[in-house]
Design an enzyme around this catalytic site. Structure first.
Site, short mmCIF file in Angstrom:
data_model
loop_
_atom_site.label_atom_id
_atom_site.label_comp_id
_atom_site.label_asym_id
_atom_site.label_seq_id
_atom_site.Cartn_x
_atom_site.Cartn_y
_atom_site.Cartn_z
N ASP A 119 159.48 50.25 80.11
CA ASP A 119 160.40 50.22 78.96
C ASP A 119 160.85 51.61 78.54
O ASP A 119 161.38 51.79 77.45
CB ASP A 119 159.74 49.52 77.77
N ASP B 283 152.00 50.30 77.54
CA ASP B 283 152.51 50.12 76.17
C ASP B 283 153.98 49.70 76.20
O ASP B 283 154.81 50.41 76.76
CB ASP B 283 152.37 51.42 75.38
N ASP C 37 154.17 49.33 83.52
CA ASP C 37 153.80 50.26 82.46
C ASP C 37 152.90 49.50 81.48
O ASP C 37 152.88 48.26 81.48
CB ASP C 37 155.07 50.77 81.78
#
Length: 224
Positions: A175, A18, A16
């Protein structure tokens, strides 16, 4: 870092963006504060905002202006936020500490790496260009590359294909719960980046990931 032996079954690591690969919170907060300033509102700190960054413009504008907004006003603010962010995309954004060494290790061991993000391409691509990461990644799948977005597994399947890997030969690191859902649905190994943008209301232990990492280099033992 020691070299891997040739029996490593993982051929690609997907990230991922960000909160996993890049710490974009300072620049996302800066864009929100520019918008708040335009409307004579007090600025917010990066620490206050950082756990919401992974959820994009909707979460940031809601954080800045509250949940009770006129829908038209909300959309105007959201688009203005994106415009301000696009103009100030890479002032303080950087790889998380230790991530550059991880990427170098992957490259030295002929393990491909790529990015699967819900961030739109008009932001993803110039950001990666400015950080000189575009040519290093074997695949970059943005939120509008194909019609499907995470938690749908389709973007992860596409990234694996572009990296020349089977999905079962990939690790996906993220996250957010949608990252782990997408990775699990694609039959990839999944790792939660606990150093990323996870607020106290979330329960990552219930996301069903294969593991949790507190630092980027904790990815490496999973390669075998």
């Amino acid at each position: 870092m020691a070299k891997l032996d040739n029996s490593s079954k993982i051929s690609s690591v997907l990230f991922d963006l960000d909160g996993t690969l890049l710490d974009t919170a300072p620049d996302m907060t800066n864009a929100l504060n520019l918008l708040l300033s335009e409307e004579d509102k007090a600025p917010l700190t990066t620490e206050f905002c950082r756990d919401f960054v992974s959820h994009g413009s909707v979460a940031m504008v809601t954080l800045g202006f509250g949940e009770q907004q006129d829908p038209d006003e909300f959309e105007r603010r959201r688009l203005r936020f994106l415009h301000l962010y696009e103009r100030n995309l890479c002032l303080d954004t950087k790889l998380f500490e230790g991530m550059d060494e991880v990427l170098l290790f992957l490259e030295e061991n002929y393990i491909r790496w790529g990015i699967v993000t819900n961030k739109p391409a008009f932001l993803t691509n110039p950001l990666l260009e400015q950080l000189k990461l575009s040519q290093r990644a074997c695949s970059v799948i943005s939120g509008d590359t194909i019609p499907e977005r995470k938690p749908d597994p389709a973007p992860l399947y596409l990234a694996a294909s572009q990296c020349g890997s089977l999905a079962t030969e990939c690790i996906y690191v993220g996250d957010a719960e949608r990252d782990i859902q997408a990775g699990n649905r694609a039959n990839m190994q999944t790792l939660i980046a606990s150093y990323g943008y996870i607020d106290d209301s979330q329960t990552p232990v219930n996301w069903g990931a294969n593991g949790v990492i507190e630092y980027p280099d904790e990815i490496l033992p999973w390669l075998n």
